[in-house]
Design a protein around this motif. Structure first.
Motif, PDB file in Angstrom:
ATOM      1  N   ILE A 173       0.851  -1.179   0.000  1.00 53.62           N
ATOM      2  CA  ILE A 173       0.000   0.000   0.000  1.00 53.62           C
ATOM      3  C   ILE A 173       0.890   1.233   0.000  1.00 53.62           C
ATOM      4  N   CYS A 174       0.388   2.270  -0.628  1.00 56.46           N
ATOM      5  CA  CYS A 174       0.996   3.589  -0.512  1.00 56.46           C
ATOM      6  C   CYS A 174       0.029   4.380   0.360  1.00 56.46           C
ATOM      7  N   ALA A 175       0.464   4.767   1.531  1.00 53.61           N
ATOM      8  CA  ALA A 175      -0.369   5.495   2.489  1.00 53.61           C
ATOM      9  C   ALA A 175      -0.133   6.990   2.326  1.00 53.61           C
ATOM     10  N   ILE A 176      -1.186   7.717   1.947  1.00 51.42           N
ATOM     11  CA  ILE A 176      -1.101   9.170   1.785  1.00 51.42           C
ATOM     12  C   ILE A 176      -1.552   9.816   3.090  1.00 51.42           C
ATOM     13  N   ILE A 177      -0.678  10.660   3.648  1.00 48.11           N
ATOM     14  CA  ILE A 177      -0.922  11.289   4.946  1.00 48.11           C
ATOM     15  C   ILE A 177      -0.930  12.804   4.760  1.00 48.11           C
ATOM     16  N   SER A 178      -2.014  13.440   5.135  1.00 50.40           N
ATOM     17  CA  SER A 178      -2.137  14.885   4.991  1.00 50.40           C
ATOM     18  C   SER A 178      -1.065  15.609   5.812  1.00 50.40           C
ATOM     19  N   LYS A 179      -0.518  16.670   5.250  1.00 53.99           N
ATOM     20  CA  LYS A 179       0.450  17.479   5.989  1.00 53.99           C
ATOM     21  C   LYS A 179      -0.211  18.184   7.175  1.00 53.99           C
ATOM     22  N   LYS A 180      -1.531  18.282   7.168  1.00 52.06           N
ATOM     23  CA  LYS A 180      -2.264  18.877   8.287  1.00 52.06           C
ATOM     24  C   LYS A 180      -2.316  17.939   9.487  1.00 52.06           C
ATOM     25  N   ASP A 181      -2.083  16.645   9.261  1.00 52.73           N
ATOM     26  CA  ASP A 181      -2.125  15.667  10.347  1.00 52.73           C
ATOM     27  C   ASP A 181      -0.776  15.646  11.064  1.00 52.73           C
ATOM     28  N   THR A 182      -0.501  16.724  11.774  1.00 46.97           N
ATOM     29  CA  THR A 182       0.797  16.873  12.439  1.00 46.97           C
ATOM     30  C   THR A 182       0.989  15.840  13.550  1.00 46.97           C
ATOM     31  N   GLU A 183      -0.096  15.385  14.161  1.00 47.93           N
ATOM     32  CA  GLU A 183       0.011  14.389  15.218  1.00 47.93           C
ATOM     33  C   GLU A 183       0.576  13.077  14.675  1.00 47.93           C
ATOM     34  N   THR A 184       0.038  12.611  13.545  1.00 47.64           N
ATOM     35  CA  THR A 184       0.529  11.363  12.934  1.00 47.64           C
ATOM     36  C   THR A 184       1.958  11.545  12.441  1.00 47.64           C
ATOM     37  N   LEU A 185       2.237  12.675  11.804  1.00 50.47           N
ATOM     38  CA  LEU A 185       3.590  12.918  11.291  1.00 50.47           C
ATOM     39  C   LEU A 185       4.618  12.961  12.420  1.00 50.47           C
ATOM     40  N   GLU A 186       4.225  13.516  13.572  1.00 45.31           N
ATOM     41  CA  GLU A 186       5.123  13.540  14.732  1.00 45.31           C
ATOM     42  C   GLU A 186       5.357  12.126  15.263  1.00 45.31           C
ATOM     43  N   LYS A 187       4.302  11.298  15.293  1.00 38.63           N
ATOM     44  CA  LYS A 187       4.460   9.907  15.732  1.00 38.63           C
ATOM     45  C   LYS A 187       5.405   9.148  14.801  1.00 38.63           C
ATOM     46  N   ILE A 188       5.276   9.395  13.505  1.00 36.45           N
ATOM     47  CA  ILE A 188       6.164   8.739  12.539  1.00 36.45           C
ATOM     48  C   ILE A 188       7.609   9.190  12.767  1.00 36.45           C
ATOM     49  N   SER A 189       7.797  10.488  12.941  1.00 31.33           N
ATOM     50  CA  SER A 189       9.141  11.024  13.192  1.00 31.33           C
ATOM     51  C   SER A 189       9.740  10.421  14.460  1.00 31.33           C
ATOM     52  N   ASN A 190       8.946  10.331  15.527  1.00 27.75           N
ATOM     53  CA  ASN A 190       9.425   9.730  16.776  1.00 27.75           C
ATOM     54  C   ASN A 190       9.750   8.251  16.583  1.00 27.75           C
ATOM     55  N   ALA A 191       8.942   7.552  15.785  1.00 31.78           N
ATOM     56  CA  ALA A 191       9.212   6.136  15.498  1.00 31.78           C
ATOM     57  C   ALA A 191      10.538   5.998  14.763  1.00 31.78           C
ATOM     58  N   PHE A 192      10.790   6.889  13.801  1.00 33.28           N
ATOM     59  CA  PHE A 192      12.063   6.851  13.075  1.00 33.28           C
ATOM     60  C   PHE A 192      13.238   7.047  14.027  1.00 33.28           C
ATOM     61  N   GLU A 193      13.109   7.982  14.947  1.00 37.69           N
ATOM     62  CA  GLU A 193      14.195   8.235  15.906  1.00 37.69           C
ATOM     63  C   GLU A 193      14.443   7.008  16.783  1.00 37.69           C
TER      64      GLU A 193
END
Length: 184
Positions: free
Chosen positions: A35-55
């Motif tokens: 799957i290609c998951a498209i995530i809105s740039k407005k969804d800062t909460e999800t993007l922050e969780k992804i960034s924290n997961a990467f770290e």
């Protein structure tokens, strides 16, 4: 794979390039569900969780990368405006590709199995479970996304480029005859 070296997340997204019913080979590789998951740039909460997961994945895999984080570390999160500027579906969004050799379970809002393949398609909105993990393959080092399961929440406009509705017109049965088929 050591569970301490991976991080699991549930990601709300729009589905694109969805291959949850049968595996496909991408660029001649092993057949996988993806799957290609498209995530809105407005969804800062999800993007922050992804960034924290990467770290966390970086910290947990540094030993595998020679004791340091590689300068050219690859991550699955891409900027849709930069990578796919001519694709309206990716505008103002990030996206990530996730895959698995195992077939994902596909459920609806009530977490009931969906078996009708037509119900889940590229363009739907929902959630996916993803496991992020570190990898080393030759000179490439990075973070990959393993696809878990899929939950469809709501329909969306199909992203299929070859939609039958875009290719054919409705033919009026009252005015149809074999003699005029070449005029249609």
């Amino acid at each position: 794979m050591n569970n301490k070296k991976q991080v699991k997340l549930i990601i709300p997204c729009r589905f694109a390039y969805l291959n949850c019913w049968s595996p496909v080979s991408i660029n001649g590789g092993e057949e996988k569900y993806s799957i290609c998951a498209i995530i809105s740039k407005k969804d800062t909460e999800t993007l922050e969780k992804i960034s924290n997961a990467f770290e966390e994945v970086k910290k947990n895999n540094i030993v595998n990368w020679g004791g340091r984080i590689p300068k050219n570390l690859k991550t699955p999160l891409k900027d849709g405006d930069m990578e796919r500027p001519n694709d309206e579906a990716f505008k103002n969004s990030f996206y990530l590709n996730a895959s698995s050799k195992y077939k994902p379970k596909v459920v609806n809002r009530k977490v009931e199995p969906i078996t009708n393949e037509a119900e889940v398609y590229s363009g739907c909105y929902g959630k996916i479970s993803v496991v992020f993990y570190g990898f080393t393959s030759g000179d490439n080092m990075g973070i990959a996304a393993g696809l878990g399961n899929i939950q469809k929440i709501v329909d969306g406009e199909s992203l299929e480029k070859r939609s039958v509705l875009n290719e054919f017109d409705v033919i009026d049965e009252e005015n149809f005859s074999l003699e005029n088929i070449w005029e249609i």
